[in-house]
Motif scaffolding. Structure first.
Motif, PDB file in Angstrom:
ATOM      1  N   ILE A 174      43.283  38.220  43.978  1.00 37.74           N
ATOM      2  CA  ILE A 174      43.778  37.913  44.092  1.00 37.74           C
ATOM      3  C   ILE A 174      43.750  36.415  43.368  1.00 37.74           C
ATOM      4  O   ILE A 174      44.579  35.857  42.260  1.00 37.74           O
ATOM      5  N   GLY A 175      42.929  35.559  43.774  1.00 33.41           N
ATOM      6  CA  GLY A 175      42.430  34.605  42.726  1.00 33.41           C
ATOM      7  C   GLY A 175      42.642  34.689  41.725  1.00 33.41           C
ATOM      8  O   GLY A 175      42.481  33.637  40.556  1.00 33.41           O
ATOM      9  N   VAL A 176      41.258  35.779  41.252  1.00 32.47           N
ATOM     10  CA  VAL A 176      41.208  35.749  39.694  1.00 32.47           C
ATOM     11  C   VAL A 176      42.632  36.166  38.816  1.00 32.47           C
ATOM     12  O   VAL A 176      43.152  35.662  37.586  1.00 32.47           O
ATOM     13  N   LEU A 177      43.286  36.653  39.103  1.00 37.24           N
ATOM     14  CA  LEU A 177      44.222  37.220  38.684  1.00 37.24           C
ATOM     15  C   LEU A 177      45.584  35.944  38.484  1.00 37.24           C
ATOM     16  O   LEU A 177      46.066  35.947  38.334  1.00 37.24           O
ATOM     17  N   GLU A 189      52.411  41.783  39.192  1.00 33.23           N
ATOM     18  CA  GLU A 189      53.302  41.850  40.383  1.00 33.23           C
ATOM     19  C   GLU A 189      52.499  42.713  41.580  1.00 33.23           C
ATOM     20  O   GLU A 189      52.812  42.235  42.563  1.00 33.23           O
ATOM     21  N   GLN A 190      51.269  43.116  40.915  1.00 38.57           N
ATOM     22  CA  GLN A 190      50.182  43.020  42.165  1.00 38.57           C
ATOM     23  C   GLN A 190      49.624  41.689  43.031  1.00 38.57           C
ATOM     24  O   GLN A 190      49.978  42.183  44.245  1.00 38.57           O
ATOM     25  N   ALA A 191      49.579  40.965  42.169  1.00 37.72           N
ATOM     26  CA  ALA A 191      49.457  40.123  43.037  1.00 37.72           C
ATOM     27  C   ALA A 191      50.242  39.570  43.953  1.00 37.72           C
ATOM     28  O   ALA A 191      49.620  38.965  45.263  1.00 37.72           O
ATOM     29  N   ALA A 253      40.037  40.557  35.014  1.00 36.06           N
ATOM     30  CA  ALA A 253      40.021  39.215  35.098  1.00 36.06           C
ATOM     31  C   ALA A 253      38.618  38.019  35.240  1.00 36.06           C
ATOM     32  O   ALA A 253      38.614  37.318  34.522  1.00 36.06           O
ATOM     33  N   VAL A 254      37.224  38.741  36.503  1.00 40.11           N
ATOM     34  CA  VAL A 254      36.961  38.389  36.333  1.00 40.11           C
ATOM     35  C   VAL A 254      35.882  38.420  34.701  1.00 40.11           C
ATOM     36  O   VAL A 254      35.539  37.543  34.383  1.00 40.11           O
ATOM     37  N   ARG A 255      35.481  39.173  34.584  1.00 43.57           N
ATOM     38  CA  ARG A 255      35.193  39.610  33.394  1.00 43.57           C
ATOM     39  C   ARG A 255      35.336  38.881  31.875  1.00 43.57           C
ATOM     40  O   ARG A 255      35.004  38.187  30.898  1.00 43.57           O
ATOM     41  N   LEU A 287      33.639  38.705  45.028  1.00 39.57           N
ATOM     42  CA  LEU A 287      33.447  38.912  47.154  1.00 39.57           C
ATOM     43  C   LEU A 287      33.922  37.262  47.243  1.00 39.57           C
ATOM     44  O   LEU A 287      33.982  37.050  48.576  1.00 39.57           O
ATOM     45  N   ALA A 288      33.733  36.462  46.315  1.00 39.99           N
ATOM     46  CA  ALA A 288      33.617  35.097  46.285  1.00 39.99           C
ATOM     47  C   ALA A 288      35.121  34.550  46.731  1.00 39.99           C
ATOM     48  O   ALA A 288      34.953  33.408  46.772  1.00 39.99           O
ATOM     49  N   ASP A 289      35.846  35.458  46.242  1.00 37.61           N
ATOM     50  CA  ASP A 289      37.184  34.846  45.500  1.00 37.61           C
ATOM     51  C   ASP A 289      37.834  34.142  46.323  1.00 37.61           C
ATOM     52  O   ASP A 289      38.072  34.397  47.305  1.00 37.61           O
ATOM     53  N   ALA A 290      38.449  32.839  45.759  1.00 40.54           N
ATOM     54  CA  ALA A 290      39.307  32.475  47.292  1.00 40.54           C
ATOM     55  C   ALA A 290      41.135  33.098  46.768  1.00 40.54           C
ATOM     56  O   ALA A 290      42.015  32.775  46.163  1.00 40.54           O
ATOM     57  N   GLN A 291      41.294  33.587  47.671  1.00 41.96           N
ATOM     58  CA  GLN A 291      42.203  34.672  47.948  1.00 41.96           C
ATOM     59  C   GLN A 291      43.663  33.874  48.689  1.00 41.96           C
ATOM     60  O   GLN A 291      43.335  32.390  48.955  1.00 41.96           O
ATOM     61  N   THR A 292      44.714  32.923  47.786  1.00 44.82           N
ATOM     62  CA  THR A 292      45.839  33.453  48.633  1.00 44.82           C
ATOM     63  C   THR A 292      47.047  33.929  49.719  1.00 44.82           C
ATOM     64  O   THR A 292      46.930  35.158  48.540  1.00 44.82           O
ATOM     65  N   SER A 293      46.730  33.423  50.422  1.00 41.10           N
ATOM     66  CA  SER A 293      48.145  34.498  51.374  1.00 41.10           C
ATOM     67  C   SER A 293      47.314  35.923  51.484  1.00 41.10           C
ATOM     68  O   SER A 293      47.594  37.099  50.689  1.00 41.10           O
ATOM     69  N   GLY A 294      45.572  36.222  51.903  1.00 34.58           N
ATOM     70  CA  GLY A 294      45.170  37.516  51.648  1.00 34.58           C
ATOM     71  C   GLY A 294      45.238  38.081  52.797  1.00 34.58           C
ATOM     72  O   GLY A 294      45.737  37.358  53.896  1.00 34.58           O
TER      73      GLY A 294
END
Length: 322
Positions: A174-177, A189-191, A253-255, A287-294
């Motif tokens: 979610i965070g990187v998107l 939309e998936q995020a 998105a990470v790449r 794995l460290a990605d900052a999620q929102t509403s995960g």
């Protein structure tokens, strides 16, 4: 509208969603001295500051306990309606993460009234039970939520036990998107679907399965929230990196470099307690990605949630990746 261009809410904030949290290590140093002052032995406060759990829980009359929490953040998407739905789901998630049922929430709104039309704030469409608003240089929105829970069926972050599996109820990424959305305006939309999906059903399933330990995965990323849970429980964890699910487009998105500063701070915080094995830098960031509403990180198994690892006895490393 500004001229012929639509207003992009994410451009009016320095960060977005739970990635704008105070870094975990810095936050812990701020609150470390507060717990002894507010938590007294034999009080009705069941869960307070001590383990950094998702919400406070206090015993009430009638055999129930009250769950209290609040969460708000800057825009994570440009559409005000989606932002409101995401912020509401995220705030209620802390109640679900304790095994509770929300009963009341009030709005928290900060709005740059001299910069953005106030009508945009009303489009959030989440008028719940009043609330409070302030004039703020950055737009912020969230809820103060109250719930109820059976204290004997509470989900906590300090009750993990060796030998139990670890399950994850929403994919990561979610965070990187969201970072890509903020920088480019692309809509994912998936995020949005992941962020607006309530953790209610997952929490109900966990309680029914007899689970006693869970937490939600938000701004500190999977690794950060897992580390807090294992540390609070006096245990360690092993993660099967290949079993962790991700949203479509997250790796791209990470790449492409769409990694928030919050994600990098999460990884820096956990690294001294991590045995990464041969895990790639790309996977570490995800794995460290900052999620929102995960989703929920559940110590146990529930239907539909992939098992991504297991709890181990305390060892040299709090988290091992394989």
């Amino acid at each position: 509208m500004t001229g012929s261009e639509p207003i992009r809410l994410t451009q009016y904030a320095h960060g977005g969603g739970c990635a704008c949290k105070i870094p975990p290590g810095e936050l812990e140093s701020i609150v470390s001295g507060l717990a002894p002052a507010v938590e007294r032995p034999n009080s009705d406060l069941i869960v307070g500051l001590a383990t950094g759990d998702d919400a406070a829980v206090v015993r009430a009359d009638g055999g129930l306990a009250i769950v209290a929490t609040t969460d708000f953040f800057t825009p994570v998407v440009d559409d005000p309606y989606d932002w409101g739905r995401i912020a509401a789901a995220n705030a209620l998630s802390d109640v679900y993460a304790m095994g509770g049922t929300p009963v009341l929430a009030v709005n928290l709104l900060g709005w740059p009234r001299g910069v953005l039309p106030f009508e945009l704030a009303a489009e959030g469409g989440c008028h719940i039970g009043g609330g409070h608003s302030v004039d703020d240089p950055e737009p912020k929105y969230g809820l103060a939520a109250t719930g109820i829970v059976d204290p004997d069926r509470l989900l906590r972050n300090d009750t993990a036990r060796p030998g139990l599996p670890l399950s994850l109820t929403k994919p990561l990424g979610i965070g990187v998107l969201n970072t890509r959305h903020k920088r480019t305006g692309e809509r994912f939309e998936q995020a949005i679907e992941a962020m607006t999906t309530l953790n209610r059903d997952a929490a109900v399933a966990a309680v029914r399965a007899g689970v006693v330990c869970a937490t939600d995965v938000t701004g500190f990323g999977l690794l950060g929230h897992l580390f807090k849970t294992m540390r609070a429980s006096g245990t360690a964890a092993e993660i099967d990196v290949a079993a962790v699910p991700y949203l479509d487009g997250a790796r791209d998105a990470v790449r492409a470099g769409f990694v928030s500063g919050g994600t990098r701070r999460n990884l820096d915080w956990v690294l001294p307690h991590l045995d990464p094995g041969s895990t790639s830098g790309e996977d570490l960031l995800l794995l460290a990605d900052a999620q929102t509403s995960g989703g929920l990180l559940v110590v146990g198994e529930i239907p539909g949630a992939p098992v991504i690892g297991r709890v181990l006895p305390a060892g040299t490393a709090t988290i091992s990746l394989r």
